[in-house]
Write a protein that holds these residues in place. Structure first.
Motif, mmCIF file in Angstrom:
data_model
loop_
_atom_site.group_PDB
_atom_site.id
_atom_site.type_symbol
_atom_site.label_atom_id
_atom_site.label_comp_id
_atom_site.label_asym_id
_atom_site.label_seq_id
_atom_site.Cartn_x
_atom_site.Cartn_y
_atom_site.Cartn_z
ATOM 1 N N LEU A 277 0.809 -1.212 0.000
ATOM 2 C CA LEU A 277 0.000 0.000 0.000
ATOM 3 C C LEU A 277 0.847 1.268 0.000
ATOM 4 N N ASP A 297 -9.255 -0.682 -4.456
ATOM 5 C CA ASP A 297 -8.828 -2.047 -4.094
ATOM 6 C C ASP A 297 -9.945 -3.039 -4.454
ATOM 7 N N ILE A 302 -8.196 3.593 -3.122
ATOM 8 C CA ILE A 302 -6.930 3.216 -2.466
ATOM 9 C C ILE A 302 -6.416 4.332 -1.563
ATOM 10 N N VAL A 314 -2.186 -4.546 -0.511
ATOM 11 C CA VAL A 314 -3.533 -4.131 -0.902
ATOM 12 C C VAL A 314 -3.797 -4.602 -2.334
ATOM 13 N N VAL A 316 -5.087 -4.033 -6.074
ATOM 14 C CA VAL A 316 -4.980 -2.825 -6.901
ATOM 15 C C VAL A 316 -5.734 -2.990 -8.212
#
Ligand code: P6P
Length: 334
Positions: A277, A297, A302, A314, A316
């Motif tokens: 992240l 996400d 995000i 995370v 993406v």
């Protein structure tokens, strides 16, 4: 002779025009850009510099470190310790934050970076890059790891260098996205792609399709439609690219549009995807949004996510707004 704007000139003009680029931040960006030049120089030497292959160690992520990973990390740490504009640094290659040595003054900024992203491509001469993100430290001389755990909306600058056929620096300070090409003869970053924009629609997607059997249903639904092309619900054909180097894949998206995806999957619910992240997803999300794109996400923007750990991962989905909104909607409908 065509007037060429260098990074230095651009930053000084930004400072004058927007009054939102403090001198300390301008200096920090110049120092990071100079460090990226040095990294690019080492990368370009390849086997001639004895810098290929494994360093024989693992990083905090449990990934085998390449020699160039270690070299690039050292270059960024050493370049940024003395400037007096940083409170601390954080790197993908370091488990803990890196404080400013006591012999140097501290500043107000936090610098986070992935010193060499895509390092599995180093030994096969495929584009790789450096990603960086800048925050303000709320805690000054008492900066701790907690000081770094800020949402991506708190970023004051972000960018990447891509070491490819050209060496480029792509940067935002919150007033759009600008691309600079390294003029190796002069050693200057020259503004070559001003105000980069991501088209709202695209016919190009990027995902590691070998993970398809692990995807959650919304991702499977979305990618199946892209693969059905003109014969399916979308009624048009799509093309796929996967360089396995986030910087190179995202640079393509910022240059001509597309959607880049690294989703969470069924293999490990505790690991929402592979990308980090704070020093991969957030800087790339900041750049993408500043260029008119979107980054989620799968459920959340995000840059709204408040980190709980420095190296947390995370999922993406970033790039052309209408495609990111579609795949995010599919998650909502699941
Ligand atoms: P995979 C590189 O290791 C990286 O962190 C990103 O640069 C890239 O997008 C991704 O991992 C590639 O992952 O699973 O396709 O090898």
């Amino acid at each position: 002779m065509q007037r060429r704007t260098t990074l230095t000139q651009y930053l000084i003009e930004q400072q004058r025009k927007t009054q939102k680029l403090p001198a300390d931040l301008r200096l920090l960006i110049e120092v990071v850009a100079r460090a990226c030049k040095v990294i690019g120089y080492n990368v370009s030497k390849g086997a001639l510099g004895g810098v290929l292959g494994s360093a024989g160690s693992e990083n905090v992520q449990g990934e085998v470190q390449k020699k160039l990973d270690v070299i690039s990390n050292e270059i960024l740490l050493e370049a940024n310790e003395w400037g007096g504009n940083l409170a601390a640094m954080a790197s993908e290659e370091l488990e803990e934050i890196h404080p400013i040595p006591s012999e140097y003054p501290q500043g107000e900024y936090l610098l986070l970076f992935d010193p060499l992203d895509g390092s599995s491509n180093i030994d096969v001469n495929v584009s790789i890059g450096t990603i960086f993100s800048v925050l303000r430290s709320p805690d000054g001389v008492n900066t701790t790891t907690q000081s770094f755990l800020q949402a991506g909306t708190r970023q004051v600058a972000a960018g990447y260098a891509v070491y490819g056929p050209q060496t480029m620096l792509v940067l935002t300070t919150g007033d759009g996205v600008n691309g600079f090409t390294l003029d190796r003869e002069l050693g200057s970053w020259v503004l070559t792609q001003p105000q980069m924009r991501v088209p709202e629609d695209t016919h190009e997607y990027a995902i590691n399709a070998s993970n398809a059997r692990h995807w959650h249903p919304p991702v499977t639904r979305y990618v199946n439609e892209l693969q059905a092309g003109a014969d399916g619900a979308r009624g048009e054909d799509f093309n796929m690219r996967w360089i396995a180097s986030m910087v190179a894949d995202v640079h393509r998206v910022l240059t001509r549009g597309g959607i880049f995806m690294y989703p969470a999957d069924k293999r490990d619910p505790s690991k929402p995807g592979k990308l980090r992240l704070m020093y991969e997803a957030n800087p790339m999300a900041f750049l993408t949004e500043q260029a008119g794109g979107a980054a989620t996400d799968g459920k959340r923007r995000i840059m709204d996510i408040v980190p709980e750990r420095l190296h947390e991962r995370v999922a993406v989905f970033l790039g052309s707004k209408n495609e990111v909104e579609r795949v995010t909607r599919y998650h909502d409908e699941a």
